[in-house]
Write an enzyme that holds these catalytic residues in place. Structure first.
Site, PDB file in Angstrom:
ATOM      1  N   THR A 193       7.712  -3.515  -6.714  1.00 37.61           N
ATOM      2  CA  THR A 193       7.004  -4.410  -5.960  1.00 37.61           C
ATOM      3  C   THR A 193       7.894  -5.427  -5.079  1.00 37.61           C
ATOM      4  O   THR A 193       7.590  -5.833  -4.026  1.00 37.61           O
ATOM      5  CB  THR A 193       5.956  -5.193  -6.694  1.00 37.61           C
ATOM      6  OG1 THR A 193       6.642  -5.818  -7.855  1.00 37.61           O
ATOM      7  CG2 THR A 193       4.982  -4.614  -7.102  1.00 37.61           C
ATOM      8  N   ALA A 196       0.630  -1.125  -0.103  1.00 37.11           N
ATOM      9  CA  ALA A 196       0.074   0.030   0.025  1.00 37.11           C
ATOM     10  C   ALA A 196       0.874   1.366   0.112  1.00 37.11           C
ATOM     11  O   ALA A 196       0.528   2.150   0.656  1.00 37.11           O
ATOM     12  CB  ALA A 196      -1.064   0.077   1.348  1.00 37.11           C
ATOM     13  N   ALA A 197       2.002   1.230  -0.474  1.00 39.59           N
ATOM     14  CA  ALA A 197       2.988   2.454  -0.752  1.00 39.59           C
ATOM     15  C   ALA A 197       2.580   3.459  -1.978  1.00 39.59           C
ATOM     16  O   ALA A 197       3.293   4.238  -2.005  1.00 39.59           O
ATOM     17  CB  ALA A 197       4.468   1.831  -0.497  1.00 39.59           C
ATOM     18  N   ARG A 246      -3.467   9.202  -9.747  1.00 37.83           N
ATOM     19  CA  ARG A 246      -4.423   9.596 -10.591  1.00 37.83           C
ATOM     20  C   ARG A 246      -5.806   9.848  -9.774  1.00 37.83           C
ATOM     21  O   ARG A 246      -6.908  10.099 -10.515  1.00 37.83           O
ATOM     22  CB  ARG A 246      -4.613   8.211 -11.465  1.00 37.83           C
ATOM     23  CG  ARG A 246      -3.562   8.424 -12.709  1.00 37.83           C
ATOM     24  CD  ARG A 246      -3.810   7.041 -13.430  1.00 37.83           C
ATOM     25  NE  ARG A 246      -2.829   5.933 -12.926  1.00 37.83           N
ATOM     26  CZ  ARG A 246      -3.049   4.763 -13.323  1.00 37.83           C
ATOM     27  NH1 ARG A 246      -3.922   4.306 -14.115  1.00 37.83           N
ATOM     28  NH2 ARG A 246      -2.592   3.747 -12.612  1.00 37.83           N
ATOM     29  N   GLU A 276       7.017  -8.405 -17.651  1.00 42.26           N
ATOM     30  CA  GLU A 276       6.428  -7.199 -17.560  1.00 42.26           C
ATOM     31  C   GLU A 276       6.103  -6.748 -18.865  1.00 42.26           C
ATOM     32  O   GLU A 276       6.955  -6.926 -19.941  1.00 42.26           O
ATOM     33  CB  GLU A 276       7.138  -6.056 -16.726  1.00 42.26           C
ATOM     34  CG  GLU A 276       7.293  -6.370 -15.290  1.00 42.26           C
ATOM     35  CD  GLU A 276       5.669  -6.720 -14.551  1.00 42.26           C
ATOM     36  OE1 GLU A 276       4.828  -5.765 -14.716  1.00 42.26           O
ATOM     37  OE2 GLU A 276       5.550  -7.917 -14.303  1.00 42.26           O
ATOM     38  N   ASP A 296      -5.029  -1.537  -3.140  1.00 38.04           N
ATOM     39  CA  ASP A 296      -5.986  -1.003  -3.887  1.00 38.04           C
ATOM     40  C   ASP A 296      -6.631  -2.365  -4.730  1.00 38.04           C
ATOM     41  O   ASP A 296      -7.214  -1.851  -5.728  1.00 38.04           O
ATOM     42  CB  ASP A 296      -5.086   0.064  -4.719  1.00 38.04           C
ATOM     43  CG  ASP A 296      -4.139  -0.727  -5.554  1.00 38.04           C
ATOM     44  OD1 ASP A 296      -3.869  -2.103  -5.397  1.00 38.04           O
ATOM     45  OD2 ASP A 296      -3.456   0.020  -6.277  1.00 38.04           O
ATOM     46  N   LYS A 351      -4.737   6.710  -1.608  1.00 37.63           N
ATOM     47  CA  LYS A 351      -5.488   5.895  -2.406  1.00 37.63           C
ATOM     48  C   LYS A 351      -6.241   4.830  -1.602  1.00 37.63           C
ATOM     49  O   LYS A 351      -7.468   4.766  -1.746  1.00 37.63           O
ATOM     50  CB  LYS A 351      -4.716   5.373  -3.615  1.00 37.63           C
ATOM     51  CG  LYS A 351      -5.462   4.327  -4.410  1.00 37.63           C
ATOM     52  CD  LYS A 351      -4.923   3.772  -5.798  1.00 37.63           C
ATOM     53  CE  LYS A 351      -3.749   3.199  -5.654  1.00 37.63           C
ATOM     54  NZ  LYS A 351      -3.531   2.577  -7.115  1.00 37.63           N
TER      55      LYS A 351
HETATM   56  C1  UD1 Z   1       2.319  -5.296 -11.116  1.00 39.19           C
HETATM   57  C2  UD1 Z   1       2.969  -6.434 -11.516  1.00 39.19           C
HETATM   58  C3  UD1 Z   1       2.353  -7.014 -12.896  1.00 39.19           C
HETATM   59  C4  UD1 Z   1       0.782  -7.141 -12.803  1.00 39.19           C
HETATM   60  C5  UD1 Z   1       0.363  -5.813 -12.403  1.00 39.19           C
HETATM   61  C6  UD1 Z   1      -1.329  -6.258 -11.748  1.00 39.19           C
HETATM   62  C7  UD1 Z   1       5.222  -6.361 -10.854  1.00 39.19           C
HETATM   63  C8  UD1 Z   1       6.532  -5.846 -11.225  1.00 39.19           C
HETATM   64  N1  UD1 Z   1       4.232  -6.196 -11.860  1.00 39.19           N
HETATM   65  O1  UD1 Z   1       2.455  -4.192 -12.197  1.00 39.19           O
HETATM   66  O2  UD1 Z   1       2.730  -8.348 -13.443  1.00 39.19           O
HETATM   67  O3  UD1 Z   1       0.189  -7.742 -13.964  1.00 39.19           O
HETATM   68  O4  UD1 Z   1       0.855  -5.442 -10.830  1.00 39.19           O
HETATM   69  O5  UD1 Z   1      -1.665  -5.021 -11.490  1.00 39.19           O
HETATM   70  O6  UD1 Z   1       4.804  -6.727  -9.528  1.00 39.19           O
HETATM   71  N2  UD1 Z   1       3.710  -0.982  -4.648  1.00 39.19           N
HETATM   72  C9  UD1 Z   1       4.431  -0.315  -3.575  1.00 39.19           C
HETATM   73  N3  UD1 Z   1       5.835  -0.251  -3.667  1.00 39.19           N
HETATM   74  C10 UD1 Z   1       6.439  -0.382  -4.768  1.00 39.19           C
HETATM   75  C11 UD1 Z   1       5.694  -0.573  -6.049  1.00 39.19           C
HETATM   76  C12 UD1 Z   1       4.360  -0.972  -6.007  1.00 39.19           C
HETATM   77  O7  UD1 Z   1       3.671  -0.612  -2.475  1.00 39.19           O
HETATM   78  O8  UD1 Z   1       7.614   0.013  -4.759  1.00 39.19           O
HETATM   79  C13 UD1 Z   1       2.348  -1.250  -4.621  1.00 39.19           C
HETATM   80  C14 UD1 Z   1       1.665  -0.222  -5.253  1.00 39.19           C
HETATM   81  O9  UD1 Z   1       0.994   0.718  -4.396  1.00 39.19           O
HETATM   82  C15 UD1 Z   1       0.489  -1.124  -5.918  1.00 39.19           C
HETATM   83  C16 UD1 Z   1       1.008  -2.247  -6.425  1.00 39.19           C
HETATM   84  O10 UD1 Z   1       2.019  -2.327  -5.551  1.00 39.19           O
HETATM   85  O11 UD1 Z   1      -0.671  -1.124  -5.141  1.00 39.19           O
HETATM   86  C17 UD1 Z   1       1.445  -2.675  -7.670  1.00 39.19           C
HETATM   87  O12 UD1 Z   1       2.259  -1.683  -8.018  1.00 39.19           O
HETATM   88  P1  UD1 Z   1       2.534  -1.241  -9.612  1.00 39.19           P
HETATM   89  O13 UD1 Z   1       3.557  -0.205  -9.876  1.00 39.19           O
HETATM   90  O14 UD1 Z   1       0.978  -0.409 -10.078  1.00 39.19           O
HETATM   91  O15 UD1 Z   1       2.574  -2.538 -10.350  1.00 39.19           O
HETATM   92  P2  UD1 Z   1       2.283  -2.660 -12.110  1.00 39.19           P
HETATM   93  O16 UD1 Z   1       3.400  -2.110 -12.727  1.00 39.19           O
HETATM   94  O17 UD1 Z   1       0.981  -2.503 -12.268  1.00 39.19           O
END
Ligand code: UD1
Ligand code: CA
Length: 456
Positions: A79, A9-10, A15, A152, A102, A22
């Site tokens: 992530t 949840a970071a 948006r 990805e 989220d 969020k």
């Molecule tokens: C990620 C997945 C992707 C998947 C998609 C589904 C990875 C590398 N990719 O991509 O395979 O199809 O989710 O929605 O995992 N978050 C953190 N800290 C971070 C980065 C992200 O807490 O440093 C949290 C975000 O708040 C978010 C979630 O992790 O809730 C997903 O992060 P996001 O950057 O949106 O990942 P995607 O690029 O969408």
């Protein structure tokens, strides 16, 4: 194996264009994160771990009462990095389920299937879905039908982009493997991030089989990034609530026009008209009918009572065979016995009303104790507030309060007493007596109404 749950949840949630983080945005009146925490708890996670970053104070304050482990991810490096920062609170054995703050509608039954697919330290399970438009998601690469890695979108070849099976992000991994593999993640990819998804390739290299599990419905894995997606998932949730109520026998006149923002307990043959909003904990007895546009919050309504359109009930108790509204407002502390009638534009607050008493039009009854069989005339007001303190009005059984009375509290009206229309009552009225307190009508003989002088 024990289960721990890490909730990511970071993210900033740019948006949303909101000052509220969020994961604090409300779905069915509860923060998105609250839905995910509830799912984690139902799975048996006693102390879910929340990885937070942006707006952390607000989030932590909102969940201060809950048993949670908070882990700060100061900088969002992907992530994989997010789960890395949680490693110190992950046990050496057991398994960990990764959820997202989220992704609020994830169901416990889907997650149970995912978790049981990780029975030992040599297994890993991933939640995947097939999408007509997989664009933007990580793609599931299979060889001989087995999941071997995730690529990805930004790192995918044209052939890989054609894969329709995508990563939902939700996965379950033995803790031993997380401790072994997460510190070795590299960020040599298109986004320069530490990808959690690289664990799948590592599992393949280590000969650990990966089980792909699919969710019960696609909505469960939908994330919320903007207000449009928030509203879409709100409707999905509300439709599910309406369906559940209808299956339990409630007549919902239009399932698309009902909002359950709390819990609803109900008897048999309850009917909910369009535009009804339920908040907090609401209990409806048998055959209760709720009219169009009513808002019911933290209240109990007895059997056979009808709440007519556009009434507001908040923290009140209403007996059986009562009639409330239209346009009634029952405020906190209103306790109405059976067969009470409250009509249009009547407001009650901290008021107890006895069996069969009626206030059918345009009244304010605050801090009052009203007996049984009382009639409150139209336009009657309890003057309960002196500018500093609230005072009580006590009305005995079978009293008849005339139209447009001002009952200046503290004041007591005896059982069976009557007050004349238009009276201002500020002294006790004895039992069975008539009190009239108004200027008596006079006729002035020969009086002439003023007239305008004729124009010159
Ligand atoms: C990620 C997945 C992707 C998947 C998609 C589904 C990875 C590398 N990719 O991509 O395979 O199809 O989710 O929605 O995992 N978050 C953190 N800290 C971070 C980065 C992200 O807490 O440093 C949290 C975000 O708040 C978010 C979630 O992790 O809730 C997903 O992060 P996001 O950057 O949106 O990942 P995607 O690029 O969408
Ligand atoms: Ca995303």
């Amino acid at each position: 194996m024990t289960l721990q749950v890490v909730i990511l949840a970071a993210g900033k949630g740019t948006r949303m264009r909101s000052s509220l983080p969020k994961v604090m945005q409300p779905l069915a009146a509860r923060p998105l994160l609250a839905h995910v925490i509830a799912a984690a708890r139902q799975l048996g996670a006693a102390r879910p771990i929340v990885v937070y970053g942006h707006g952390g104070d607000v989030v932590q304050q909102a969940f201060a009462e809950q048993n949670l482990d908070w882990v700060l991810q100061a900088e969002q490096k992907g992530t994989g990095h997010a789960v890395q920062v949680a490693l110190p609170v992950l046990g050496n054995s057991g398994r960990t389920l990764i959820l997202y703050g989220d992704v609020p509608l994830i169901s416990v039954s889907t997650l149970e299937r995912l978790v049981v697919a990780v029975p030992d330290e040599q297994s890993l399970a991933l939640l995947t879905v097939h999408l007509a438009n997989p664009s933007g998601y990580g793609r599931i690469v299979r060889e001989d039908g087995r999941v071997v890695r995730i690529v990805e979108q930004k790192d995918a070849s044209e052939a890989e982009k054609a894969i329709s099976e995508v990563n939902t992000g939700i996965l379950c991994v033995p803790n031993t493997l997380l401790h072994e593999w997460l510190p070795t993640l590299k960020n040599n990819n298109a986004q320069g991030e530490y990808y959690l998804t690289d664990l799948i390739g590592m599992a393949t290299a280590a000969g650990v089989p990966v089980t792909a599990v699919h969710p019960d419905t696609v909505w469960e894995v939908e994330g919320v990034n903007d207000k449009l997606q928030l509203a879409t998932l709100e409707r999905v949730w509300q439709q599910a609530q309406a369906e559940q109520l209808m299956r339990a026998g409630v007549t919902v006149l239009d399932p698309a026009r009902l909002d359950i923002r709390g819990s609803l307990e109900h008897g048999q043959d309850v009917q909910l008209d369009v535009g009804v909003i339920i908040e907090g904990r609401v209990v409806l007895g048998d055959r209760v009918r709720v009219g169009a546009g009513c808002i019911l919050k933290d209240c109990e309504i007895g059997s056979d009572t009808e709440i007519k359109p556009y009434s507001l009930i908040d923290s009140a108790v209403v007996g059986a065979h009562a009639q409330i509204g239209p346009f009634a407002r029952l405020r906190p502390g209103s306790r109405l016995a059976d067969e009470v009638h409250i009509g249009n534009f009547v407001e009650t607050k901290a008021t107890v009303i006895g069996l069969g008493s009626k206030a059918n039009h345009l009244a304010y009854l605050g801090d009052a104790e009203i007996g049984a069989g009382v009639n409150i005339g139209a336009g009657t007001i309890t003057c309960n507030y002196d500018g500093a303190y609230k005072h009580k009005t006590v009305i005995g059984d079978d009293a008849f309060i005339g139209t447009n009375n001002s009952l200046v509290a503290p004041v007591t009206i005896g059982a069976g007493a009557t007050t004349g229309a238009g009276s201002t009552i500020n002294k006790p009225v004895p039992e069975g007596q008539l009190a009239v307190a108004r200027a008596m009508q006079k006729t002035i003989d020969g009086w002439q109404r003023p007239r305008k002088a004729p124009k010159a």
